[in-house]
Design a protein around this motif. Sequence first.
Motif, PDB file in Angstrom:
ATOM      1  N   ALA B  79       0.845  -1.201   0.000  1.00  0.00           N
ATOM      2  CA  ALA B  79       0.000   0.000   0.000  1.00  0.00           C
ATOM      3  C   ALA B  79       0.880   1.251   0.000  1.00  0.00           C
ATOM      4  O   ALA B  79       1.797   1.377   0.811  1.00  0.00           O
ATOM      5  CB  ALA B  79      -0.920  -0.015   1.214  1.00  0.00           C
ATOM      6  N   GLY B  80       0.629   2.164  -0.916  1.00  0.00           N
ATOM      7  CA  GLY B  80       1.397   3.394  -1.011  1.00  0.00           C
ATOM      8  C   GLY B  80       2.683   3.265  -1.805  1.00  0.00           C
ATOM      9  O   GLY B  80       3.296   4.262  -2.162  1.00  0.00           O
ATOM     10  N   GLN B  81       3.100   2.019  -2.058  1.00  0.00           N
ATOM     11  CA  GLN B  81       4.353   1.796  -2.801  1.00  0.00           C
ATOM     12  C   GLN B  81       4.103   1.368  -4.240  1.00  0.00           C
ATOM     13  O   GLN B  81       4.918   1.647  -5.126  1.00  0.00           O
ATOM     14  CB  GLN B  81       5.195   0.719  -2.110  1.00  0.00           C
ATOM     15  N   ALA B  82       3.002   0.649  -4.455  1.00  0.00           N
ATOM     16  CA  ALA B  82       2.754   0.104  -5.791  1.00  0.00           C
ATOM     17  C   ALA B  82       1.260  -0.105  -5.989  1.00  0.00           C
ATOM     18  O   ALA B  82       0.509  -0.250  -5.021  1.00  0.00           O
ATOM     19  CB  ALA B  82       3.484  -1.228  -5.969  1.00  0.00           C
ATOM     20  N   ALA B  83       0.846  -0.101  -7.239  1.00  0.00           N
ATOM     21  CA  ALA B  83      -0.511  -0.498  -7.612  1.00  0.00           C
ATOM     22  C   ALA B  83      -0.500  -1.999  -7.861  1.00  0.00           C
ATOM     23  O   ALA B  83       0.318  -2.497  -8.636  1.00  0.00           O
ATOM     24  CB  ALA B  83      -0.962   0.247  -8.854  1.00  0.00           C
ATOM     25  N   VAL B  84      -1.379  -2.718  -7.145  1.00  0.00           N
ATOM     26  CA  VAL B  84      -1.445  -4.174  -7.270  1.00  0.00           C
ATOM     27  C   VAL B  84      -2.825  -4.541  -7.803  1.00  0.00           C
ATOM     28  O   VAL B  84      -3.839  -4.061  -7.286  1.00  0.00           O
ATOM     29  CB  VAL B  84      -1.215  -4.855  -5.907  1.00  0.00           C
ATOM     30  N   THR B  85      -2.854  -5.363  -8.845  1.00  0.00           N
ATOM     31  CA  THR B  85      -4.121  -5.773  -9.439  1.00  0.00           C
ATOM     32  C   THR B  85      -4.132  -7.281  -9.627  1.00  0.00           C
ATOM     33  O   THR B  85      -3.159  -7.848 -10.134  1.00  0.00           O
ATOM     34  CB  THR B  85      -4.337  -5.096 -10.809  1.00  0.00           C
ATOM     35  N   ASP B  86      -5.238  -7.921  -9.200  1.00  0.00           N
ATOM     36  CA  ASP B  86      -5.381  -9.358  -9.399  1.00  0.00           C
ATOM     37  C   ASP B  86      -5.532  -9.642 -10.891  1.00  0.00           C
ATOM     38  O   ASP B  86      -6.405  -9.075 -11.543  1.00  0.00           O
ATOM     39  CB  ASP B  86      -6.610  -9.871  -8.636  1.00  0.00           C
ATOM     40  N   GLN B  87      -4.674 -10.505 -11.430  1.00  0.00           N
ATOM     41  CA  GLN B  87      -4.705 -10.827 -12.860  1.00  0.00           C
ATOM     42  C   GLN B  87      -5.015 -12.307 -13.094  1.00  0.00           C
ATOM     43  O   GLN B  87      -4.866 -12.798 -14.219  1.00  0.00           O
ATOM     44  CB  GLN B  87      -3.329 -10.504 -13.495  1.00  0.00           C
ATOM     45  N   SER B  88      -5.461 -12.998 -12.036  1.00  0.00           N
ATOM     46  CA  SER B  88      -5.584 -14.458 -12.129  1.00  0.00           C
ATOM     47  C   SER B  88      -6.494 -14.898 -13.273  1.00  0.00           C
ATOM     48  O   SER B  88      -6.245 -15.922 -13.909  1.00  0.00           O
ATOM     49  CB  SER B  88      -6.122 -15.018 -10.809  1.00  0.00           C
ATOM     50  N   ASP B  89      -7.564 -14.149 -13.529  1.00  0.00           N
ATOM     51  CA  ASP B  89      -8.490 -14.529 -14.597  1.00  0.00           C
ATOM     52  C   ASP B  89      -8.073 -13.970 -15.945  1.00  0.00           C
ATOM     53  O   ASP B  89      -8.728 -14.241 -16.941  1.00  0.00           O
ATOM     54  CB  ASP B  89      -9.904 -14.020 -14.264  1.00  0.00           C
TER      55      ASP B  89
END
Lengths: 83, 167
Positions: B79-89
Motif C-alpha cells: 500500500a502506497g508503494q505500488a498499484a497491485v491488481t489481481d490478474q488471475s483470470d
Amino acid sequence: MRLTCPHCGNRGIEEFAYGGDADRRRPDGEPFGQAWMDYVYLRRNPAGAHREWWYHASGCRAWLVVTRDTTTHVVASVQEVAR
Amino acid sequence: MDEPGIAIVTRDRFLASIEARRGQAGAVAATIAAAYGIDLPSAGRWAGGADIAFAWAGPGEWSAIADRPIARDLAGRLAGQAAVTDQSDGWHLTEVSGLRVRDTLAKMLPIDLDPAALPPGAVALTRAGHIDLRLRHLSAGVYELAVFRSLGADFAGWLEASAAEFR
C-alpha cells in the motif's frame, strides 16, 4: 529493421509501433492559427538523421526516442524517455 | 521412457501485477524481500519458485505468479508503494517442454531462444504472431508461456498445430 530496446535487447521491428517525429513541439499558448496548422498537419521528411518516437508495444511498453538515418536505416541511438 | 518431442500442460496459477509508484521501486523491492525472501528481478529475469515467483514485466513492473491467491496480500503489504491488481483470470498459462520445444516455439516467436541468449531464469516480453506473450524459462528446456486469456484458445490451437510434427 531492428531496434535495441534498453530493457529487452535487440528485437525485430514487428514488436514496435512508430510514434512519429520526436522533435515536434506543441504550440501551447498560441492562438489557433498557422502554428497549430503546422503542428497538426505538416511533417518534415528529412533525408538523413531523424529523431522519432517508438513504442515497444509487444515488449516492455516503454516509449523510446530513436535517432535513425532515413536514407540508410542505420540507428545511431535508442534512448528511453525519462519517466 | 524417452523424453517426448513436445509436452504441453495448461497451468492454473494465481497472478497479480505490481506497478511501482514513482520513485518507489526500491521500497517495493525491500517489502518483497522482507515478506517473501525473494529479490525482485531486474530486466529480463524472474526469481522465486513454484510456490511464488516474481517476473519482470516492464520498467518498474512485475508479475507475481503463485500457487495460492496472492493479490490481496500483496496489495496490503505494498500500500502506497505500488498499484497491485489481481490478474488471475486475465491470463492463459501454458507450460511447454520436450526435446523439440525450441523448434516448436521458433515457428512463431521472433526472439533468440538459444539458452545462451535466453537461459533458465530469463523472461522475455515478446509476441507470437500477433499475440503478445510473456515467456519464462523455468528450468532447462521448460518454458511458461502467458497470453491474455481471450486469446488463449487461438494460441493453444497454434501451439498444438505447430507441435504436431514433433510428437
